[in-house]
Scaffold this motif. Sequence first.
Motif, mmCIF file in Angstrom:
data_model
loop_
_atom_site.group_PDB
_atom_site.id
_atom_site.type_symbol
_atom_site.label_atom_id
_atom_site.label_comp_id
_atom_site.label_asym_id
_atom_site.label_seq_id
_atom_site.Cartn_x
_atom_site.Cartn_y
_atom_site.Cartn_z
ATOM 1 N N LYS A 1 16.928 77.326 106.970
ATOM 2 C CA LYS A 1 17.095 75.995 106.408
ATOM 3 C C LYS A 1 17.315 76.076 104.903
ATOM 4 N N SER A 2 16.777 77.125 104.303
ATOM 5 C CA SER A 2 16.890 77.268 102.845
ATOM 6 C C SER A 2 17.327 78.686 102.521
ATOM 7 N N LYS B 1 14.760 73.561 99.331
ATOM 8 C CA LYS B 1 15.411 72.470 98.604
ATOM 9 C C LYS B 1 16.154 71.598 99.596
ATOM 10 N N ASN B 2 15.770 70.340 99.661
ATOM 11 C CA ASN B 2 16.392 69.397 100.583
ATOM 12 C C ASN B 2 17.713 68.881 100.029
ATOM 13 N N ASP B 3 18.452 68.189 100.883
ATOM 14 C CA ASP B 3 19.763 67.682 100.480
ATOM 15 C C ASP B 3 19.668 66.722 99.304
ATOM 16 N N ASP B 4 18.537 66.002 99.196
ATOM 17 C CA ASP B 4 18.383 65.049 98.090
ATOM 18 C C ASP B 4 17.869 65.703 96.809
#
Length: 210
Positions: free
Chosen positions: A30-31, A188-191
């Motif tokens: 995911k990251s 780190k998320n998309d936002d």
Amino acid sequence: MPKISPWLPRSLFASLAIVSVLASSAWAQKSPTPTRIRGTIESIDGKTLNIKTREGNDVKVNMTDDIGVIGIAKTSLSDIKQGSYIGVSAMPQPDGSQKALAVHIFPEAMRGASEGFKPWDLRPNSTMTNATVAETVAGVDGQAIDVKYKGGEKKVVVPPGTPIVAFVSGDKSEIKPGAKIIIFGAKKNDDGSLETNRIGVGLDGITPPM
């Protein structure tokens, strides 16, 4: 000095195995470039940690519902035995050896975790070696430790005063303002927000040295 148990509950092993110099493969997928964070918890707002990093920056990291805590406890060089599985953050030396900046002792249940030699970010050009102790010898400049990992081996010199710690069972109550922490792989998320499911906390006020 903490007693380093040779056996850990399955749930704790699962927690430990995701953290350290690794992050779980699912989390890493995911990251692809997880963020490593070292610093002090300034305050907590719900599930959000407000952290002052070692560089002096203010960052916010959201904790997942299943947040796991790894205790990082001070121990001593005498707890490193032949056959111990350890991690060494170090600086390469001209003779090919590694001069330890810090050493952490893995519990037996984590033997083999992230085994090998790789770049690290404790200092510029620093390295991390996760390996098994083959031999230890007292030397003029400190303890000399020969470690072996799949595909290689290194000589590590541990100068007097080098921080030695052990990974032990942690508790969510350790996540509090003033705690010295290390997050090995914040996602780190998309936002743009940061999120973690595992956090290492220095026990008794110590700063995680790795």
